[in-house]
Design a protein around this motif. Structure first.
Motif, PDB file in Angstrom:
ATOM      1  N   TRP A 222       0.832  -1.203   0.000  1.00 44.94           N
ATOM      2  CA  TRP A 222       0.000   0.000   0.000  1.00 44.94           C
ATOM      3  C   TRP A 222       0.868   1.256   0.000  1.00 44.94           C
ATOM      4  CZ3 TRP A 222      -4.189   2.211  -1.343  1.00 44.94           C
ATOM      5  CH2 TRP A 222      -4.533   3.461  -0.829  1.00 44.94           C
TER       6      TRP A 222
ATOM      7  N   GLU B  94     -16.702   1.802  -8.276  1.00 42.75           N
ATOM      8  CA  GLU B  94     -17.841   2.687  -8.068  1.00 42.75           C
ATOM      9  C   GLU B  94     -17.704   3.897  -8.975  1.00 42.75           C
ATOM     10  OE1 GLU B  94     -18.544   3.691  -3.945  1.00 42.75           O
ATOM     11  OE2 GLU B  94     -17.410   1.910  -3.317  1.00 42.75           O
TER      12      GLU B  94
ATOM     13  N   THR C 201     -11.921  -0.074  -5.030  1.00 41.87           N
ATOM     14  CA  THR C 201     -11.740  -0.547  -3.649  1.00 41.87           C
ATOM     15  C   THR C 201     -11.234  -1.992  -3.663  1.00 41.87           C
ATOM     16  OG1 THR C 201     -13.549   0.862  -2.879  1.00 41.87           O
ATOM     17  CG2 THR C 201     -12.854  -0.941  -1.430  1.00 41.87           C
TER      18      THR C 201
ATOM     19  N   THR D 223      -7.215   6.136   1.317  1.00 39.16           N
ATOM     20  CA  THR D 223      -7.337   6.390  -0.115  1.00 39.16           C
ATOM     21  C   THR D 223      -6.083   7.034  -0.684  1.00 39.16           C
ATOM     22  OG1 THR D 223      -8.324   8.582   0.234  1.00 39.16           O
ATOM     23  CG2 THR D 223      -9.837   6.701   0.040  1.00 39.16           C
TER      24      THR D 223
ATOM     25  N   THR E 166     -13.933   5.111  -8.240  1.00 41.46           N
ATOM     26  CA  THR E 166     -13.254   4.674  -7.023  1.00 41.46           C
ATOM     27  C   THR E 166     -13.066   3.170  -7.073  1.00 41.46           C
ATOM     28  OG1 THR E 166     -14.215   6.486  -5.729  1.00 41.46           O
ATOM     29  CG2 THR E 166     -13.348   4.595  -4.506  1.00 41.46           C
TER      30      THR E 166
ATOM     31  N   LEU F 225      -5.079  -3.481  -5.538  1.00 43.82           N
ATOM     32  CA  LEU F 225      -5.020  -2.097  -6.018  1.00 43.82           C
ATOM     33  C   LEU F 225      -3.748  -1.841  -6.809  1.00 43.82           C
ATOM     34  CD1 LEU F 225      -6.314  -0.211  -2.843  1.00 43.82           C
ATOM     35  CD2 LEU F 225      -7.584  -0.688  -4.952  1.00 43.82           C
TER      36      LEU F 225
ATOM     37  N   VAL G 110     -11.241  -6.348  -7.413  1.00 43.61           N
ATOM     38  CA  VAL G 110     -11.598  -5.059  -6.827  1.00 43.61           C
ATOM     39  C   VAL G 110     -13.073  -4.776  -7.086  1.00 43.61           C
ATOM     40  CG1 VAL G 110      -9.268  -4.092  -7.075  1.00 43.61           C
ATOM     41  CG2 VAL G 110     -10.925  -3.846  -8.949  1.00 43.61           C
ATOM     42  N   GLU G 111     -13.570  -3.757  -6.389  1.00 40.68           N
ATOM     43  CA  GLU G 111     -14.926  -3.270  -6.638  1.00 40.68           C
ATOM     44  C   GLU G 111     -14.825  -1.855  -7.191  1.00 40.68           C
ATOM     45  OE1 GLU G 111     -17.190  -3.530  -3.082  1.00 40.68           O
ATOM     46  OE2 GLU G 111     -17.095  -5.722  -2.971  1.00 40.68           O
TER      47      GLU G 111
ATOM     48  N   GLY H  20     -10.711   2.282   4.371  1.00 42.67           N
ATOM     49  CA  GLY H  20     -11.005   3.670   4.061  1.00 42.67           C
ATOM     50  C   GLY H  20      -9.818   4.502   3.625  1.00 42.67           C
TER      51      GLY H  20
ATOM     52  N   ARG I 287      -8.830   2.884  -3.037  1.00 43.77           N
ATOM     53  CA  ARG I 287      -9.286   2.864  -1.642  1.00 43.77           C
ATOM     54  C   ARG I 287      -9.149   1.476  -1.040  1.00 43.77           C
ATOM     55  NH1 ARG I 287     -15.216   4.846  -0.820  1.00 43.77           N
ATOM     56  NH2 ARG I 287     -15.702   2.798  -1.728  1.00 43.77           N
ATOM     57  N   ARG I 288      -8.520   1.422   0.134  1.00 43.36           N
ATOM     58  CA  ARG I 288      -8.447   0.171   0.889  1.00 43.36           C
ATOM     59  C   ARG I 288      -9.778  -0.064   1.602  1.00 43.36           C
ATOM     60  NH1 ARG I 288      -2.892  -0.299   4.328  1.00 43.36           N
ATOM     61  NH2 ARG I 288      -3.762  -2.409   4.593  1.00 43.36           N
ATOM     62  N   PRO I 289     -10.070  -1.284   1.982  1.00 38.43           N
ATOM     63  CA  PRO I 289     -11.312  -1.564   2.707  1.00 38.43           C
ATOM     64  C   PRO I 289     -11.442  -0.783   4.006  1.00 38.43           C
ATOM     65  CG  PRO I 289     -10.389  -3.597   1.857  1.00 38.43           C
ATOM     66  CD  PRO I 289      -9.359  -2.525   1.624  1.00 38.43           C
TER      67      PRO I 289
END
Length: 210
Positions: free
Chosen positions: A132, A194, A172, A159, A170, A178, A191-192, A157, A153-155
């Protein structure tokens, strides 16, 4: 004490050995043999490796890579496993950590995730934090070609802004995911996303990375 770079080096060598020279990788057009040759040239022939950044030296790089690609596959793996010669800057533990931790992690995943039965690794928290930190520092460089705003963004929060702009997408995920996403391995990263549908489609196919 073993360093992160040394551990990732050995994991890469073991994985290359296991899959064989003709196995696919996530690097476009590269087999496992090609990736192994790249890793060896980068460490052992910095005079040629500079061709990745300096246009006039690209022909020399191509010649040297071709020479190493022609070597026995087992020899390439052993060169990766044993590391650079003593006189190489990469032989310094501090530089090895800085230059190779991310390099070997990404290339290990390049090989792992190109195989049909791949499974994700569970990274220990300390190593995840290291990845990270590197991702956060290099985010703007890796995301400079993003066609939209891009936030990692990490889980938990935390960023990092990879690219300023609108609309914003974004991404996540865990640090390793990431890093893979930002380095241009979007399709392989877990990843997710948004954001607006069109913006997500654009960044998913964008040429991210160094």
């Amino acid at each position: 004490m073993s360093t992160h770079a040394k551990r990732e080096r050995l994991l890469l060598a073991d994985l290359l050995e296991a899959v064989g020279p003709e196995a696919p990788t996530l690097c476009h057009g590269w087999t496992a043999r090609d990736l192994a040759a790249h890793a060896v040239v980068r460490e052992r022939r910095p005079d040629a490796a500079a061709g990745t950044l300096i246009g006039p030296l690209k022909n020399r790089l191509d010649r040297v890579v071709a020479e190493f690609t022609a070597k026995p596959y087992e020899e390439l793996i052993q060169l990766i496993r044993t590391g650079p010669p003593r006189m190489s800057p990469f032989a310094l533990k501090q530089l090895d950590e800085v230059a190779n931790t991310v390099e070997f992690y990404i290339h290990t995943e390049d090989v792992r995730r190109a195989q049909p039965d791949w499974s994700a690794r569970e990274l220990d928290p300390v190593f995840a934090d290291v990845l990270w930190s590197r991702t956060e520092k290099a985010a703007r460089l890796m995301g400079r070609k993003a066609p939209v705003g891009l936030v990692l963004r990490r889980p938990d929060g935390q960023t990092a802004v990879a690219h300023k702009g609108t609309p914003v997408v974004t991404v996540t995920g865990e640090p390793g995911e990431l890093l893979l996403y930002a380095s241009g391995r979007q399709a392989a990263a877990r990843v997710e996303l948004e954001g607006e549908k069109e913006a997500i489609a654009r960044v998913t196919t964008a040429k991210l990375g160094m």
